[in-house]
Design an enzyme around this catalytic site. Structure first.
Site, PDB file in Angstrom:
ATOM      1  N   ALA A   1      15.606  -1.697  -7.123  1.00  0.00           N
ATOM      2  CA  ALA A   1      14.129  -1.612  -7.366  1.00  0.00           C
ATOM      3  C   ALA A   1      13.726  -1.530  -8.669  1.00  0.00           C
ATOM      4  CB  ALA A   1      13.503  -0.645  -6.291  1.00  0.00           C
ATOM      5  N   CYS A   2      12.468  -0.694  -8.828  1.00  0.00           N
ATOM      6  CA  CYS A   2      12.067  -0.457 -10.161  1.00  0.00           C
ATOM      7  C   CYS A   2      13.411   0.071 -11.174  1.00  0.00           C
ATOM      8  CB  CYS A   2      10.916   0.623  -9.968  1.00  0.00           C
ATOM      9  SG  CYS A   2       9.523  -0.376  -9.175  1.00  0.00           S
ATOM     10  N   SER A   3      14.218   0.685 -10.779  1.00  0.00           N
ATOM     11  CA  SER A   3      15.246   1.150 -11.710  1.00  0.00           C
ATOM     12  C   SER A   3      16.300   0.280 -12.207  1.00  0.00           C
ATOM     13  CB  SER A   3      15.890   2.542 -11.118  1.00  0.00           C
ATOM     14  OG  SER A   3      14.891   3.497 -10.958  1.00  0.00           O
TER      15      SER A   3
ATOM     16  N   PHE B   1      11.964   4.504 -12.630  1.00  0.00           N
ATOM     17  CA  PHE B   1      12.084   5.378 -11.380  1.00  0.00           C
ATOM     18  C   PHE B   1      11.348   4.602 -10.474  1.00  0.00           C
ATOM     19  CE2 PHE B   1       8.989   7.257 -14.304  1.00  0.00           C
ATOM     20  CZ  PHE B   1       7.615   7.048 -13.742  1.00  0.00           C
TER      21      PHE B   1
END
Ligand code: COA
Length: 373
Positions: A155-157, A358
Site C-alpha cells: 500500500a502507501c509504504s 506509512f
C-alpha cells in the site's frame, strides 16, 4: 559488501488537475440528484439524505487543494463519478506500465543510465492493474531491460519497502542497478460518491534508481539505513481484488473500493511512525536535529505536522518537511518520493534526510539518506 545508494528519482504527473471546488461541485450535484431519486425513501425515514461536501472542510482537515488524475471527465461527471480509462488490447502497453515507464525514463536520464545496465525492476505500488504478468515485467520489456522483474504491494509504504528490497539485492550482489517504480492510479479505487473520502487521492508515477555506489553517478544519495514495520489493521482497506469482480455496470460496488476510519488511522499511525523514526535515528546515532529534511508520506498535512513535532521537538518548517499533497493529494506509495524528488536539489555533500512512508497494513518504512558529492 557493495553499498546501496539512490542514484536518481523520476516523476510523471498526469496532465489533468482537479481543484477542490471542481470536485465538490460534482459531488454536490451527484448528492442532489441522489436525494431527488430517493425522495420517497428519505421522506419515509428509510434513507438519510446526502449532505454537501465542502472545500473548506477538505482543506482544513487534510491540507489537500487539488489532485492530478488520469481521467478528469468521468470523475467530475455527476452521472459517472469514476475515471473512464479505456481498456487497451493486450498488444498495447497497459496504462499503469506506461505511467511507470515515463517516470523510469526520467530517473534513467537524470542518472545517465542505459536500460541495458539495469539488473532488476520492482513495481512497488498500491494497486496493480492486473494479476499477471507482473506490471514490472511489462515495464522491463518496454524499457529493454534484461534480468528479472516483479511486483510488490505494501500500500502507501510500497516505495520504502521497494527501496529496502532493492538495497538488499545490491548488498547481496544479486544486482548492481535496480529500478523501483511506483505507478499509482488511485482514482481507480476511490469511491467518488463517498463524502468522507472522495477528496483524498490523486494519480501519479515515481521511479527510484537504487545502485551499487561503485557505479553510481555524481550527486547520488548514500542509504545510511532503512527500517520496515507492519502491524495488521482493518482501518484502511481495499477489497477490490480478483475475487471481488466489478458490478455488471462496470463500476465497482462501493464497499469493494477504498474505505478507512480516518480518525483512527490518524490517532494510531502518528505515534507508531514518530516512534519508528526516533528509534531508527537512535540506532544510527543520528540526532533528529542533524536531519536537514524529512520527506514524509503525503496523506494529511496535520498528521505530518504532528509526526515532525514529535521527531524534531518543534513544528517543522516547509523546508524541514515539505508538502506536496496540496497539489498532488495522497498518491499512496509515490507521495514521499515526489516530495524527495521535488525538494532535494539544495542538498550539499554530507547533508542528511529521511524518506518516510506509512499507510494501510498498517505499514511504515524509513530510509535515511546522505547526499554524496
Ligand atoms: N465535507 C464536509 N464535511 C465533511 C466531509 C466533507 N467532504 N467529510 C466529512 N465531513 C464531516 C463529518 O461528517 C464530520 O461531521 P460531524 O462532526 O458532524 O460528524 C466532520 O466533518 C469530521 O469528520 P472526520 O471524518 O472526523 O474528519 P477528520 O478531521 O478526521 O478528517 C480525514 C478526515 C480523512 C481527512 C482525516 O481523518 C485523515 O486524513 N486521516 C488520516 C487518513 C490517512 O492517513 N489515511 C491513509 C490513507 S492511505
Amino acid at each position: 559488501m557493495p553499498s546501496p545508494v539512490i542514484s536518481a528519482t523520476g516523476l510523471w504527473t498526469p496532465p489533468n488537475s482537479i481543484s477542490n471546488a471542481e470536485l465538490v461541485a460534482s459531488y454536490n450535484a451527484w448528492a442532489d440528484n441522489w436525494n431527488v431519486e430517493n425522495a420517497a425513501d428519505i421522506s419515509s425515514g428509510l434513507l438519510e439524505p446526502k449532505t454537501h461536501s465542502s472545500v473548506e472542510f477538505i482543506e482544513k482537515a487534510s491540507g489537500i487543494k487539488a489532485r492530478y488524475v488520469i481521467d478528469k471527465e468521468g470523475v467530475l461527471n455527476p452521472d459517472i463519478m469514476t475515471p473512464r480509462i479505456p481498456e487497451r488490447p493486450n498488444e498495447q502497453i497497459s496504462v499503469l506500465a506506461e505511467m511507470a515507464v515515463h517516470a523510469a525514463r526520467d530517473a534513467l536520464k537524470r542518472a545517465g543510465r542505459d536500460p541495458k545496465d539495469i539488473g532488476a525492476v520492482i513495481c512497488a505500488a498500491s494497486n496493480m492493474q492486473r494479476a499477471y504478468p507482473a506490471m514490472a515485467i511489462e515495464v522491463q520489456e518496454a524499457l529493454g531491460i534484461e534480468g528479472f522483474a516483479f511486483d510488490m504491494n505494501v500500500a502507501c509504504s510500497s516505495a520504502t519497502f521497494g527501496i529496502q528490497t532493492a538495497a538488499d539485492f545490491i548488498r547481496s550482489g544479486n544486482a548492481r542497478s535496480v529500478l523501483v517504480v511506483n505507478p499509482e492510479i488511485c482514482s481507480g479505487h476511490l469511491n467518488f460518491t463517498d463524502r468522507d473520502s472522495h477528496f483524498i487521492f490523486g494519480d501519479v508515477a515515481t521511479a527510484i534508481l537504487v545502485e551499487d555506489e561503485a557505479i553510481a553517478p555524481a550527486g547520488h544519495w548514500k542509504i545510511l539505513g532503512s527500517r520496515l514495520k507492519t502491524q495488521f489493521s482493518n482501518n484502511i482497506r481495499n477489497n477490490f481484488g480478483f475475487l471481488n469482480r466489478a458490478a455488471p455496470d462496470g463500476i465497482g460496488t462501493p464497499d469493494k473500493l477504498f474505505v478507512q476510519e480516518g480518525r483512527k488511522v490518524f490517532k494510531e499511525v502518528v505515534p507508531m511512525v514518530a516512534e519508528m523514526i526516533n528509534g531508527h535515528l537512535g540506532e544510527l546515532g543520528i540526532e533528529a536535529g542533524a536531519l536537514k529534511r524529512m520527506w514524509l508520506h503525503q496523506a494529511n498535512a496535520n498528521m505530518n505536522r504532528l509526526i515532525s513535532s514529535k521527531v524534531l521537538g518543534h513544528e517543522a518548517s516547509d523546508a524541514e518537511s515539505p508538502t506536496v499533497l496540496d497539489t498532488y493529494a495522497n498518491t499512496s506509495s509515490a507521495g514521499s518520493i515526489i516530495a524527495f524528488h521535488l525538494h532535494s536539489e539544495d542538498f550539499t555533500a554530507g547533508q542528511k534526510g529521511l524518506i518516510c512512508s506509512f499507510g494501510a497494513g498498517y505499514s511504515a518504512g524509513t530510509v535515511v539518506v546522505e547526499r554524496v558529492g
